[in-house]
Design a protein around this motif. Structure first.
Motif, short mmCIF file in Angstrom:
data_model
loop_
_atom_site.label_atom_id
_atom_site.label_comp_id
_atom_site.label_asym_id
_atom_site.label_seq_id
_atom_site.Cartn_x
_atom_site.Cartn_y
_atom_site.Cartn_z
N PHE A 102 -6.25 -6.28 -11.89
CA PHE A 102 -6.00 -6.02 -10.47
C PHE A 102 -5.74 -4.52 -10.40
N GLU A 103 -6.39 -3.81 -9.46
CA GLU A 103 -6.37 -2.35 -9.52
C GLU A 103 -5.54 -1.71 -8.41
N GLY A 104 -5.11 -0.50 -8.70
CA GLY A 104 -4.38 0.31 -7.74
C GLY A 104 -5.30 0.87 -6.67
N ALA A 105 -4.71 1.68 -5.80
CA ALA A 105 -5.39 2.22 -4.62
C ALA A 105 -5.91 1.10 -3.73
N ASN A 106 -5.27 -0.07 -3.85
CA ASN A 106 -5.42 -1.08 -2.80
C ASN A 106 -4.56 -0.57 -1.64
N SER A 166 -10.43 -4.36 -5.36
CA SER A 166 -9.36 -4.10 -6.33
C SER A 166 -9.34 -5.17 -7.42
#
Ligand SMILES: Cc1ncc(C[n+]2csc(CCOP(=O)(O)OP(=O)(O)O)c2C)c(N)n1
Ligand code: SF4
Ligand code: SF4
Ligand code: SF4
Ligand SMILES: [Mg+2]
Lengths: 318, 131
Positions: A20-24, A67
Motif C-alpha cells: 500500500f503506497e504513500g501519496a494517497n 496506491s
C-alpha cells in the motif's frame, strides 16, 4: 491452505514490504491506512482486494494514480464485498477446472469498506456473501460516520455524537440511536470467524487477520478507525484515541468463532473511564454541558453492560 | 503507459502499478520495485506539511512503533532498523513522534522550514521528570 507468515514481534513485522503506497490523499493521521497496512502486511500471499466507495477508495485511486500494489477492484458503494466474492467464485471455478496458470499460489480475497458501506448501504450484499460461504474477508474501517461526504450519521454512529445529519444544538444532543452491533449480526450468519480489532493493538490485529486467512469461509472484521476530521482531534493523537477506545472498553477486542465461541482477546490493565474517551473528541464536546451530563453516565452504563455481556458469553461459550 | 484523460479511458482498462512482470511483490522492497507512472509512490505530498518530523538516531532503540503506526508508509525500516523518513510521502501528522517511547524522543516535530542539522545539534537531553 498456505502457511501463515511468521510474525513474532514488531521488529520482525517491520521487515514486511508494504503493498500500500504513500501519496494517497487520506488526511494526515488517518487511521484507515494504518489498519490497511496491518492487514496487508499480515500475509505474503497474493492479494485480491476491493474497496467500497468511501475515504479509502476515493483517496487511493485518484486517476492517474493507484496506491495499491495488488489486484484491486472498485465498483460502487454497496458492492465491494460481492465484487471480491465474484472474483473468489471465478478463482474457485478455474481451480476446479484445472485452468489456473499458477495453481499453487493462495490468493487472499479481502474487501475493505467503511461503516456507511457496511452497516447501511452494503448490508444485504455482505449478508449475502456471508450466507453463501465465500472464502473472503470483509474489513470494516469503522469511523462511525460517512466521513467522505462530510460527516452524515450512519447506523454505526453512537448516541450523543454530533453528525451533520444529527447535529447537536439547542434542542438536540446529536445522534439519538445506538450503534448497530455488526460483529454479532455477522457472527449470527454462523461464519467461521468474526472479530473486532483496533490499529493500536497490532499484534492482536495480525493474529486475528491470520486466523481469518487460515479458515475456510467468510470472515468479518470490524476495525475501529479514529477519524481526525470527523471525530475532531489533532492528527498526532490518532493512536492515543485508539488506545482510549480499547482501554475504555468502548471498543472491546474480541472474536467469535463459528458463530458461538466468544473469546475476549484484550483486557486492559487499567480501564479508562468512558468520559476520558468522550472528552478527547470534538464530536462529543456538547455532552459536557450541564444539561447533557447524564448522557455520559448512561454511556458508561452501556459500556459496562456490554462488557459484562461479553464476559458472560465468553464463560458460557454461547 | 502514457497517461490518458479520464474520458479516453476504455471500459475495463487497468492501471498497472509496475512496469513489466513482478513475481514476488511481498518479498520486494520499495527500492527494488519498477513502479510505473501510475503508482502514487511516484507522486509526492511533501507540500501538505507545515511541520515535519526529524529523526535523531542516537536515541533510537529500533522498537518500530513509528514504522507500524505511520499512516503514510514514510518510516523507512530495513533489516529491523529504523533508518530514516521518506519526506516525499510524509504528511507531517506527528503520530510517529507521539508513539516514540525513548527519553528524549528519537523523533520530534519542527516547522517545515527548520534546518535539520541545527535541530539535531540542539536536541533536548533526557527528561528526568518523565516516568
Ligand atoms: C449508492 C451511493 N450512495 C451514496 C454515495 C455517496 N457517498 C460516497 S462516499 C460516502 C460515504 C462513505 O462513508 P463510509 O462508508 O462510512 O466510509 P468513510 O468515508 O467514512 O471511510 C457516500 C455517502 C455513493 N457514492 N453511492
Ligand atoms: S475524513 Fe477521516 S476517514 Fe476520511 S481520510 Fe480524513 S481522517 Fe481518514
Ligand atoms: S509525521 Fe506522520 S506521516 Fe510523517 S513519518 Fe511521522 S507518522 Fe509518518
Ligand atoms: S519509535 Fe522511536 S525508538 Fe522506536 S524505532 Fe521509531 S524512532 Fe526509534
Ligand atoms: Mg465511515
Amino acid at each position: 491452505m498456505s502457511e501463515n507468515k511468521n510474525i513474532k514481534n514488531l521488529k520482525e513485522f517491520s521487515t514486511s514490504a508494504d503493498r500500500f503506497e504513500g501519496a494517497n490523499l487520506l488526511c494526515p493521521g488517518c487511521a484507515h491506512s494504518i489498519i490497511v497496512r496491518e492487514v496487508l502486511n499480515a500475509t505474503n500471499d497474493d492479494l485480491i482486494l476491493s474497496a467500497s466507495t468511501g475515504c479509502l477508495e476515493v483517496c487511493t485511486a485518484v486517476y492517474p494514480y493507484t496506491s495499491w500494489d495488488a489486484s484491486w477492484i472498485h465498483i460502487g458503494f454497496e458492492n465491494g464485498s460481492t465484487a471480491v466474492a465474484g472474483a473468489e467464485s471465478m478463482y474457485k471455478a478455474l481451480k476446479t477446472k484445472g485452468r489456473l496458470k499458477q495453481p499453487d499460489r493462495n490468493p487472499k480475497f479481502v474487501s475493505f469498506a467503511g461503516d456507511g458501506a457496511s452497516y447501511d448501504i452494503g448490508f444485504q450484499w455482505i449478508s449475502g456473501c456471508m450466507e453463501r460461504g465465500h472464502n473472503i474477508m470483509h474489513v470494516v474501517l469503522d469511523n462511525e460516520v460517512y466521513a467522505n461526504t462530510g460527516g452524515q450519521r450512519s447506523s454505526s454512529t453512537p448516541i450523543g455524537s454530533s453528525a451533520t445529519t444529527s447535529p447537536e444544538g439547542r434542542r438536540s444532543y446529536g445522534e439519538k440511536k445506538n450503534k448497530k452491533d455488526m460483529v454479532s449480526i455477522m457472527a449470527s450468519h454462523n461464519i467461521p470467524y468474526s472479530a473486532q480489532v483496533a490499529p493500536n493493538k497490532w499484534k492482536d490485529m495480525v493474529k486475528k487477520i491470520q486466523h481469518g486467512f487460515s479458515v475456510d469461509g467468510p470472515v468479518f472484521i470490524n476495525a475501529v478507525s479514529p477519524c481526525t476530521t470527523e471525530w475532531k482531534f489533532d492528527p498526532k493523537d490518532t493512536m492515543h484515541l485508539a488506545d482510549l477506545a480499547t482501554d475504555s472498553l468502548v471498543f472491546p477486542l474480541y472474536e467469535i468463532i463459528d458463530g458461538h465461541e466468544l473469546n475476549i482477546t484484550y483486557r486492559p490493565k487499567t480501564v479508562v473511564p468512558v468520559e476520558e474517551y468522550l472528552a478527547a473528541q470534538g464530536r462529543f464536546k456538547h455532552l459536557f454541558k450541564d444539561e447533557y451530563k447524564h448522557l455520559i453516565k448512561e454511556w458508561q452504563e452501556r459500556v459496562d453492560a456490554k462488557w459484562a455481556q461479553l464476559n458472560r458469553r465468553e464463560e458460557a461459550r454461547v | 503507459m502514457a497517461n490518458k484523460g479520464w474520458d479516453e479511458f476504455e471500459i475495463g482498462a487497468m492501471l498497472r502499478t509496475f512496469e513489466g512482470k513482478i513475481d514476488d511483490i511481498a518479498g520486494t522492497l520499495q527500492e527494488n520495485r519498477a513502479y510505473s507512472q501510475n503508482s502514487s509512490f511516484v507522486a509526492s505530498v511533501a507540500d501538505w506539511r507545515i511541520i515535519k518530523p526529524v529523526f535523531n538516531k542516537d536515541f533510537c532503540i529500533d522498537c518500530q512503533f513509528c514504522w507500524v503506526y505511520c499512516p503514510d508508509i514514510s518510516i523507512i525500516s530495513r533489516d529491523k532498523k529504523m533508518i530514516g523518513i521518506d519526506m516525499d510521502h510524509c504528511k507531517g501528522c506527528g503520530i510517529c513522534v507521539e508513539v516514540c517511547p525513548t527519553n528524549p524522543k528519537s523523533l520530534m516535530m519542527f516547522p517545515e522550514k527548520a534546518d535539520e542539522e541545527t535541530e539535531l545539534a540542539a536536541w533536548p537531553a533526557k527528561n528526568e521528570e518523565k516516568k
